[in-house]
Write a protein that holds these residues in place. Sequence first.
Motif, PDB file in Angstrom:
ATOM      1  N   VAL A 109       1.008  -7.646  67.248  1.00  0.00           N
ATOM      2  CA  VAL A 109       0.862  -7.623  65.795  1.00  0.00           C
ATOM      3  C   VAL A 109      -0.328  -8.481  65.376  1.00  0.00           C
ATOM      4  CG1 VAL A 109       1.948  -8.268  63.600  1.00  0.00           C
ATOM      5  CG2 VAL A 109       3.298  -7.099  65.358  1.00  0.00           C
ATOM      6  N   GLU A 110      -0.486  -9.646  65.980  1.00  0.00           N
ATOM      7  CA  GLU A 110      -1.637 -10.502  65.667  1.00  0.00           C
ATOM      8  C   GLU A 110      -2.954  -9.792  65.987  1.00  0.00           C
ATOM      9  OE1 GLU A 110      -2.027 -13.354  64.193  1.00  0.00           O
ATOM     10  OE2 GLU A 110       0.079 -13.921  63.952  1.00  0.00           O
TER      11      GLU A 110
ATOM     12  N   LYS B  30      12.834  -3.240  69.205  1.00  0.00           N
ATOM     13  CA  LYS B  30      12.063  -4.353  69.766  1.00  0.00           C
ATOM     14  C   LYS B  30      11.991  -4.257  71.285  1.00  0.00           C
ATOM     15  CE  LYS B  30      14.477  -7.451  67.480  1.00  0.00           C
ATOM     16  NZ  LYS B  30      14.971  -8.750  66.965  1.00  0.00           N
ATOM     17  N   ALA B  31      13.074  -3.846  71.916  1.00  0.00           N
ATOM     18  CA  ALA B  31      13.075  -3.710  73.373  1.00  0.00           C
ATOM     19  C   ALA B  31      12.093  -2.631  73.816  1.00  0.00           C
ATOM     20  CB  ALA B  31      14.481  -3.397  73.882  1.00  0.00           C
ATOM     21  N   ARG B  32      12.064  -1.505  73.096  1.00  0.00           N
ATOM     22  CA  ARG B  32      11.141  -0.421  73.439  1.00  0.00           C
ATOM     23  C   ARG B  32       9.697  -0.862  73.287  1.00  0.00           C
ATOM     24  NH1 ARG B  32      11.028   5.352  72.651  1.00  0.00           N
ATOM     25  NH2 ARG B  32      13.178   5.329  73.354  1.00  0.00           N
ATOM     26  N   LEU B  33       9.390  -1.535  72.184  1.00  0.00           N
ATOM     27  CA  LEU B  33       8.020  -2.002  71.963  1.00  0.00           C
ATOM     28  C   LEU B  33       7.627  -3.073  72.974  1.00  0.00           C
ATOM     29  CD1 LEU B  33       7.956  -2.200  68.064  1.00  0.00           C
ATOM     30  CD2 LEU B  33       6.577  -0.665  69.493  1.00  0.00           C
ATOM     31  N   ALA B  34       8.507  -4.018  73.236  1.00  0.00           N
ATOM     32  CA  ALA B  34       8.197  -5.087  74.189  1.00  0.00           C
ATOM     33  C   ALA B  34       7.945  -4.519  75.579  1.00  0.00           C
ATOM     34  CB  ALA B  34       9.334  -6.106  74.221  1.00  0.00           C
ATOM     35  N   ALA B  35       8.732  -3.522  75.972  1.00  0.00           N
ATOM     36  CA  ALA B  35       8.527  -2.899  77.283  1.00  0.00           C
ATOM     37  C   ALA B  35       7.173  -2.205  77.349  1.00  0.00           C
ATOM     38  CB  ALA B  35       9.653  -1.907  77.573  1.00  0.00           C
TER      39      ALA B  35
ATOM     40  N   ASP C 178       2.594  -5.016  79.763  1.00  0.00           N
ATOM     41  CA  ASP C 178       1.469  -5.086  80.696  1.00  0.00           C
ATOM     42  C   ASP C 178       0.174  -4.543  80.105  1.00  0.00           C
ATOM     43  OD1 ASP C 178       2.170  -2.422  80.566  1.00  0.00           O
ATOM     44  OD2 ASP C 178       2.154  -2.095  82.737  1.00  0.00           O
ATOM     45  N   ARG C 179       0.113  -4.483  78.779  1.00  0.00           N
ATOM     46  CA  ARG C 179      -1.089  -3.930  78.140  1.00  0.00           C
ATOM     47  C   ARG C 179      -1.215  -4.483  76.727  1.00  0.00           C
ATOM     48  NH1 ARG C 179       1.542   1.992  78.095  1.00  0.00           N
ATOM     49  NH2 ARG C 179       2.307   1.157  80.036  1.00  0.00           N
ATOM     50  N   PRO C 180      -2.421  -4.532  76.188  1.00  0.00           N
ATOM     51  CA  PRO C 180      -2.584  -5.090  74.847  1.00  0.00           C
ATOM     52  C   PRO C 180      -2.180  -4.142  73.716  1.00  0.00           C
ATOM     53  CG  PRO C 180      -4.717  -4.522  75.779  1.00  0.00           C
ATOM     54  CD  PRO C 180      -3.703  -4.313  76.867  1.00  0.00           C
ATOM     55  N   TYR C 181      -2.230  -2.832  73.993  1.00  0.00           N
ATOM     56  CA  TYR C 181      -1.903  -1.843  72.964  1.00  0.00           C
ATOM     57  C   TYR C 181      -0.930  -0.816  73.526  1.00  0.00           C
ATOM     58  CZ  TYR C 181      -5.811  -4.019  70.580  1.00  0.00           C
ATOM     59  OH  TYR C 181      -6.636  -4.946  69.990  1.00  0.00           O
ATOM     60  N   LEU C 182      -0.361  -0.010  72.656  1.00  0.00           N
ATOM     61  CA  LEU C 182       0.707   0.896  73.062  1.00  0.00           C
ATOM     62  C   LEU C 182       0.296   1.861  74.171  1.00  0.00           C
ATOM     63  CD1 LEU C 182       2.218   1.726  69.554  1.00  0.00           C
ATOM     64  CD2 LEU C 182       3.233   0.289  71.358  1.00  0.00           C
ATOM     65  N   LEU C 183      -0.974   2.290  74.149  1.00  0.00           N
ATOM     66  CA  LEU C 183      -1.429   3.267  75.140  1.00  0.00           C
ATOM     67  C   LEU C 183      -2.365   2.680  76.191  1.00  0.00           C
ATOM     68  CD1 LEU C 183      -1.922   6.282  72.713  1.00  0.00           C
ATOM     69  CD2 LEU C 183      -0.041   5.894  74.300  1.00  0.00           C
TER      70      LEU C 183
ATOM     71  N   PHE D 136       6.691  -7.296  56.917  1.00  0.00           N
ATOM     72  CA  PHE D 136       7.935  -8.069  56.860  1.00  0.00           C
ATOM     73  C   PHE D 136       7.907  -9.337  57.707  1.00  0.00           C
ATOM     74  CE2 PHE D 136       9.656  -3.811  55.753  1.00  0.00           C
ATOM     75  CZ  PHE D 136      10.183  -4.137  54.517  1.00  0.00           C
ATOM     76  N   GLY D 137       6.938  -9.437  58.605  1.00  0.00           N
ATOM     77  CA  GLY D 137       6.862 -10.601  59.476  1.00  0.00           C
ATOM     78  C   GLY D 137       7.140 -10.239  60.925  1.00  0.00           C
ATOM     79  N   LYS D 138       6.526 -10.971  61.807  1.00  0.00           N
ATOM     80  CA  LYS D 138       6.678 -10.715  63.246  1.00  0.00           C
ATOM     81  C   LYS D 138       8.125 -10.964  63.675  1.00  0.00           C
ATOM     82  CE  LYS D 138       3.211 -13.499  64.253  1.00  0.00           C
ATOM     83  NZ  LYS D 138       2.672 -13.809  62.930  1.00  0.00           N
ATOM     84  N   PRO D 139       8.591 -10.222  64.691  1.00  0.00           N
ATOM     85  CA  PRO D 139      10.010 -10.297  65.055  1.00  0.00           C
ATOM     86  C   PRO D 139      10.394 -11.442  65.978  1.00  0.00           C
ATOM     87  CG  PRO D 139       8.943  -8.632  66.377  1.00  0.00           C
ATOM     88  CD  PRO D 139       7.900  -9.141  65.415  1.00  0.00           C
ATOM     89  N   GLY D 140       9.437 -12.237  66.444  1.00  0.00           N
ATOM     90  CA  GLY D 140       9.777 -13.340  67.336  1.00  0.00           C
ATOM     91  C   GLY D 140       9.899 -12.944  68.791  1.00  0.00           C
ATOM     92  N   VAL D 141       9.330 -11.807  69.157  1.00  0.00           N
ATOM     93  CA  VAL D 141       9.275 -11.353  70.552  1.00  0.00           C
ATOM     94  C   VAL D 141       7.827 -11.541  71.002  1.00  0.00           C
ATOM     95  CG1 VAL D 141       9.591  -9.404  72.115  1.00  0.00           C
ATOM     96  CG2 VAL D 141      11.118  -9.677  70.138  1.00  0.00           C
ATOM     97  N   PRO D 142       7.574 -12.358  72.028  1.00  0.00           N
ATOM     98  CA  PRO D 142       6.182 -12.718  72.350  1.00  0.00           C
ATOM     99  C   PRO D 142       5.237 -11.528  72.510  1.00  0.00           C
ATOM    100  CG  PRO D 142       7.688 -14.094  73.584  1.00  0.00           C
ATOM    101  CD  PRO D 142       8.542 -13.079  72.880  1.00  0.00           C
TER     102      PRO D 142
END
Length: 199
Positions: A178-179, A134-139, A143-148, A166-172
């Motif tokens: 995901v949405e 989750k930390a890696r994805l959140a970072a 500052d961007r809408p998608y990974l790249l 499985f459901g969103k992890p609760g990290v904004p």
Amino acid sequence: MITLYHSPNSRSTRIAGLLKELDALDRVAIEVVTIQREDGSGARDPRNPHPDGKVPLLVHDGNLIWESSAIIQYLAELFPEAGLNVPVGDPRRGAYLSWLAWYAGVVEPVLVLQFLGIDHPGIAKTFRTHDDLKARLAAALSDRPYLLGDRYTAADLLLHSPYAWFGKPGVPEIDAWVERCMDRPGARFAAEFDAKHGA
């Protein structure tokens, strides 16, 4: 001829969604098959040529491509006009390939082991923890809408898929991503397809 072997509400659902995103539904046949489910229901389908009876499996002119990461990269490169791949020569290609490999080598093992309630210090040292994921994805998404960057790619389709399941992890940052991914045409198509073809 290209055929996707797919079982509704399984890991192959994301590949059905990818076909919609690639505008390839008229060029890739979807063969709905049964699989043995985690709860013991279902059964291996003799029509499915996957060596383990699993899905997804892509067959292109008799050649088998298995594993979601490989199938996603293969299809995104086979249909480049959709712009979901990152081609050779693009400076973002290394990151793109790394996200695809990270999913297969880290994300899926960590989430499956967590789901099964298996915990050991060696797992965290080898694969990392869900908090690390989750930390890696959140970072990456801070500052961007998608990974790249500003463009949705096949890496987003793959990496968001366990949270769609499985459901969103609760990290904004992750929840918003995901949405966005779940609001794509591919995700909507796959949900409708599975609802129509599910047991």
